[in-house]
Write an enzyme that holds these catalytic residues in place. Structure first.
Site, PDB file in Angstrom:
ATOM      1  N   ASN A  13       0.820  -1.209   0.000  1.00 49.40           N
ATOM      2  CA  ASN A  13       0.000   0.000   0.000  1.00 49.40           C
ATOM      3  C   ASN A  13       0.858   1.265   0.000  1.00 49.40           C
ATOM      4  O   ASN A  13       0.535   2.245  -0.678  1.00 49.40           O
ATOM      5  CB  ASN A  13      -0.915  -0.027   1.237  1.00 49.40           C
ATOM      6  CG  ASN A  13      -1.871   1.134   1.289  1.00 49.40           C
ATOM      7  OD1 ASN A  13      -1.477   2.236   1.622  1.00 49.40           O
ATOM      8  ND2 ASN A  13      -3.130   0.877   0.964  1.00 49.40           N
ATOM      9  N   CYS A  14       1.964   1.238   0.724  1.00 52.61           N
ATOM     10  CA  CYS A  14       2.807   2.430   0.830  1.00 52.61           C
ATOM     11  C   CYS A  14       3.551   2.736  -0.468  1.00 52.61           C
ATOM     12  O   CYS A  14       4.110   3.829  -0.622  1.00 52.61           O
ATOM     13  CB  CYS A  14       3.817   2.262   1.964  1.00 52.61           C
ATOM     14  SG  CYS A  14       3.046   2.124   3.598  1.00 52.61           S
ATOM     15  N   PRO A  45     -15.276 -12.739  22.385  1.00 57.24           N
ATOM     16  CA  PRO A  45     -14.034 -13.506  22.544  1.00 57.24           C
ATOM     17  C   PRO A  45     -13.674 -14.367  21.343  1.00 57.24           C
ATOM     18  O   PRO A  45     -12.535 -14.828  21.230  1.00 57.24           O
ATOM     19  CB  PRO A  45     -14.302 -14.376  23.776  1.00 57.24           C
ATOM     20  CG  PRO A  45     -15.792 -14.418  23.908  1.00 57.24           C
ATOM     21  CD  PRO A  45     -16.289 -13.112  23.398  1.00 57.24           C
ATOM     22  N   ILE A 101     -13.766 -13.183  18.294  1.00 57.26           N
ATOM     23  CA  ILE A 101     -13.411 -12.258  17.210  1.00 57.26           C
ATOM     24  C   ILE A 101     -12.230 -11.385  17.622  1.00 57.26           C
ATOM     25  O   ILE A 101     -12.261 -10.739  18.680  1.00 57.26           O
ATOM     26  CB  ILE A 101     -14.604 -11.360  16.818  1.00 57.26           C
ATOM     27  CG1 ILE A 101     -15.810 -12.222  16.416  1.00 57.26           C
ATOM     28  CG2 ILE A 101     -14.221 -10.418  15.685  1.00 57.26           C
ATOM     29  CD1 ILE A 101     -17.069 -11.425  16.117  1.00 57.26           C
ATOM     30  N   TYR A 102     -11.205 -11.386  16.812  1.00 55.20           N
ATOM     31  CA  TYR A 102     -10.052 -10.507  16.981  1.00 55.20           C
ATOM     32  C   TYR A 102     -10.134  -9.396  15.931  1.00 55.20           C
ATOM     33  O   TYR A 102     -10.832  -9.513  14.928  1.00 55.20           O
ATOM     34  CB  TYR A 102      -8.747 -11.271  16.785  1.00 55.20           C
ATOM     35  CG  TYR A 102      -8.457 -12.326  17.819  1.00 55.20           C
ATOM     36  CD1 TYR A 102      -7.541 -12.099  18.839  1.00 55.20           C
ATOM     37  CD2 TYR A 102      -9.077 -13.577  17.773  1.00 55.20           C
ATOM     38  CE1 TYR A 102      -7.245 -13.072  19.788  1.00 55.20           C
ATOM     39  CE2 TYR A 102      -8.802 -14.556  18.713  1.00 55.20           C
ATOM     40  CZ  TYR A 102      -7.886 -14.299  19.718  1.00 55.20           C
ATOM     41  OH  TYR A 102      -7.593 -15.265  20.656  1.00 55.20           O
ATOM     42  N   ALA A 103      -9.378  -8.334  16.151  1.00 51.42           N
ATOM     43  CA  ALA A 103      -9.298  -7.264  15.156  1.00 51.42           C
ATOM     44  C   ALA A 103      -7.896  -6.665  15.181  1.00 51.42           C
ATOM     45  O   ALA A 103      -7.302  -6.491  16.250  1.00 51.42           O
ATOM     46  CB  ALA A 103     -10.349  -6.190  15.415  1.00 51.42           C
ATOM     47  N   GLY A 151      -4.905  -3.966  12.795  1.00 56.23           N
ATOM     48  CA  GLY A 151      -4.651  -3.032  11.712  1.00 56.23           C
ATOM     49  C   GLY A 151      -5.276  -1.664  11.892  1.00 56.23           C
ATOM     50  O   GLY A 151      -5.575  -1.220  13.011  1.00 56.23           O
TER      51      GLY A 151
END
Length: 562
Positions: free
Chosen positions: A56-57, A284, A286-288, A290
């Site tokens: 992306n960068c 618990p 579900i993680y997230a 970014g």
């Protein structure tokens, strides 16, 4: 936010179904790490765009043809990820809803609209952020730069040779885009609503970037926002009209929390997904990770939105570790970032002086203007360093650097020092690599440490550039200890010239003081100040010397003009 255990959890290994939403930095880092740690899990990655694991960068540099082949931006393909990691990667697919009770996600094909349901035991959200389009008339005419598809669209428009372009926003992406459009010979105007470019920097360092842009033919307008976009350009909120066939919005991004909000997951104070120290959400299962996630700032301890690729990658790796039963230590972010605009490099880590002031946090500042390597070796380039530290314990709170060669090395050392908890004085004791082509016997980072030692020990009291005028009004005498020739070429108004090598012979004619002493960058000023103190005078050294004062005045003038 609280988490509870659930009987739905499956044991590690065979049969575990993991779904990752988002196939760029954080999501793909998590998926690849999961496979390396757990060979038998079922891992599916859903990505809305047509590409995964892309740089992306690097997108602005593709627009500028610095990176010529689009494929160089794509680090992996679904086919290669399947072959190497047995990952089921589905591009042009979008998760449109989460059923937390059933532990299912509903997936829709972007191309055909066909819908399907995918069960999960563990869900990882890495939806990233979406570019902000101002809510103004004509905003739909603005281009954005976030995905490979965005870059292809913008690069295609560049090939038609627009007569001029406008970039709205002077952050990292905005300035990189402006530079790369200028590489094509397109006249570019940068419009920034705030009073300076690169707001992550303090004004007296950001001014060097503004001067660089203008030196390379890029027009800069600060202190004015865009009120309306037209086919011929934009109207600013101060009434100015700016012509531009191509208008690019680079005013920032906002966390993409549409899925999380619809699923009832807790959000943080800045609108990002709220997670605990293991990156688990309020569910618990579900993680997230970014850009969509709120992160703890290492200096202030508050939650912030940090949109940096290396932070997202680190989070993805740690989530995989936690899912696979490994111990995970929370690591707050210090927000280290760097950008090169034409021939000038700007970098920062930790908090700026502006941010510390807004927080009401006590701090002191070290300013230095060293050369990138030994001055007698050809090619040495000047840089400006600014380091903020806690006056009570010397803890480094933030650092900024602007220059050319060697800025990256110094900001990385300072970021490492922050992470290690080194007090600013200890920078003087670091043994850093030295040879004339690379550094000086006293590296710029060491110099910061020496100056900090003098400040903290009371050996030499310093004056900040913004204090000079008030001190003069209070009766302090400005004493310029540079050479007479330097004084003639530019001095702080009202200052008296007495070169440092002649100071002792003129003590009787100086008057009683007190004195604000300055030289070019602070070194000779320190010598003169300590001599005056030894002879019973009250004296303080100008922090960073004439160069810091001149940069501060230039930033002040630009802000007023904007």
């Amino acid at each position: 936010m609280t988490n509870t255990t659930t009987s739905h959890e499956r044991p590690e290994g065979v049969g575990r179904r993991i779904v990752v939403v988002g196939g760029v930095a954080g999501g793909m880092s998590a998926a690849a790490r999961l496979r390396r740690l757990c060979e038998h899990a079922s891992i599916t990655v859903i990505e809305r765009s047509g590409h995964v694991s892309y740089a992306n960068c690097g997108l602005p540099y593709y627009v500028g043809s610095v990176i010529e082949d689009r494929e160089d931006l794509v680090l992996q393909t679904p086919e290669r990820l399947q072959a190497r990691f047995r990952l089921d990667v589905r591009v042009n697919a979008e998760v449109v809803s989460i059923d937390r009770e059933r532990r299912e996600v509903r997936v829709r094909s972007v191309e055909t609209g066909e819908a399907s349901v995918l069960p999960y035991d563990t869900l990882i959200l890495s939806p990233g952020a979406v570019p902000i389009r101002p809510s103004i008339p004509g905003a739909d005419r603005m281009r954005v730069l976030r995905t490979v598809e965005d870059a292809e669209r913008l690069a295609s428009e560049v090939t038609t040779r627009p007569r001029s372009a406008i970039v709205v926003g002077a952050g990292f992406v905005g300035l990189e885009t402006a530079e790369n459009l200028a590489h094509h010979g397109i006249p570019v105007t940068v419009v920034e609503a705030r009073s300076q470019v690169l707001p992550v920097l303090d004004p007296e360092l950001a001014i060097a970037i503004e001067e660089t842009l203008e030196r390379h033919g890029v027009r800069v307008i600060t202190g004015a926002g865009v009120a309306e976009v037209h086919a011929w350009g934009v109207t600013l909120d101060d009434g100015q009209e700016v012509e531009g066939d191509l208008v690019v919005a680079a005013v920032g991004v906002r966390p993409d929390v549409r899925l999380a909000r619809a699923a009832g997951l807790e959000l943080g104070p800045h609108g990002g997904i709220l997670v605990d120290e293991t990156s688990r959400t309020s569910d618990p299962a579900i993680y997230a990770v970014g850009d969509a996630v709120e992160k703890v700032d290492a200096i202030s301890g508050s939650l912030e939105l940090v949109t940096l690729a290396h932070v997202a990658n680190r989070q993805g790796r740690r989530v995989a570790d936690h899912i696979c039963g490994r111990a995970v230590e929370a690591r707050p972010s210090i927000g280290t970032a760097i950008v090169r605009i034409f021939d000038t490099v700007a970098a920062s880590t930790g908090l700026s002086e502006q941010r510390l002031r807004a927080l009401g946090r006590a701090y002191q500042v070290v300013r230095a203007h060293p050369m990138s390597h030994a001055s007698y070796y050809p090619g040495a380039q000047p840089m400006s360093l600014k380091v903020m530290f806690d006056p009570s314990d010397g803890r480094i709170l933030g650092a900024q650097a602007v220059g050319g060669e060697g800025v990256d090395k110094r900001i990385d050392v300072l970021a490492t020092a922050i992470a290690a908890g080194l007090p600013v004085d200890e920078l003087a004791n670091l043994e850093l690599a030295y040879a004339p082509p690379f550094s000086s016997a006293k590296d710029p980072v060491n110099m910061v440490g020496y100056i900090a030692e003098n400040i903290r020990s009371g050996t030499c009291d310093v004056v900040e550039p913004e204090e000079v005028e008030s001190l003069v009004r209070d009766g302090w005498t400005l004493l310029d200890v540079r050479t007479a020739e330097e004084h003639r070429h530019g001095a702080i108004p009202g200052s008296v010239s007495v070169p440092v090598d002649e100071l002792r012979e003129h003590l009787e004619s100086l008057g009683d003081g007190p004195f604000v002493v300055y030289c070019a960058v602070g070194l000779r000023g320190h010598v003169a100040t300590t001599a005056l103190l030894e002879h019973g005078f009250k004296a303080r050294n100008l922090n960073g010397g004439h160069r810091s004062w001149a940069a501060w005045k230039a930033a002040e003038r630009m802000a007023l003009a904007g």
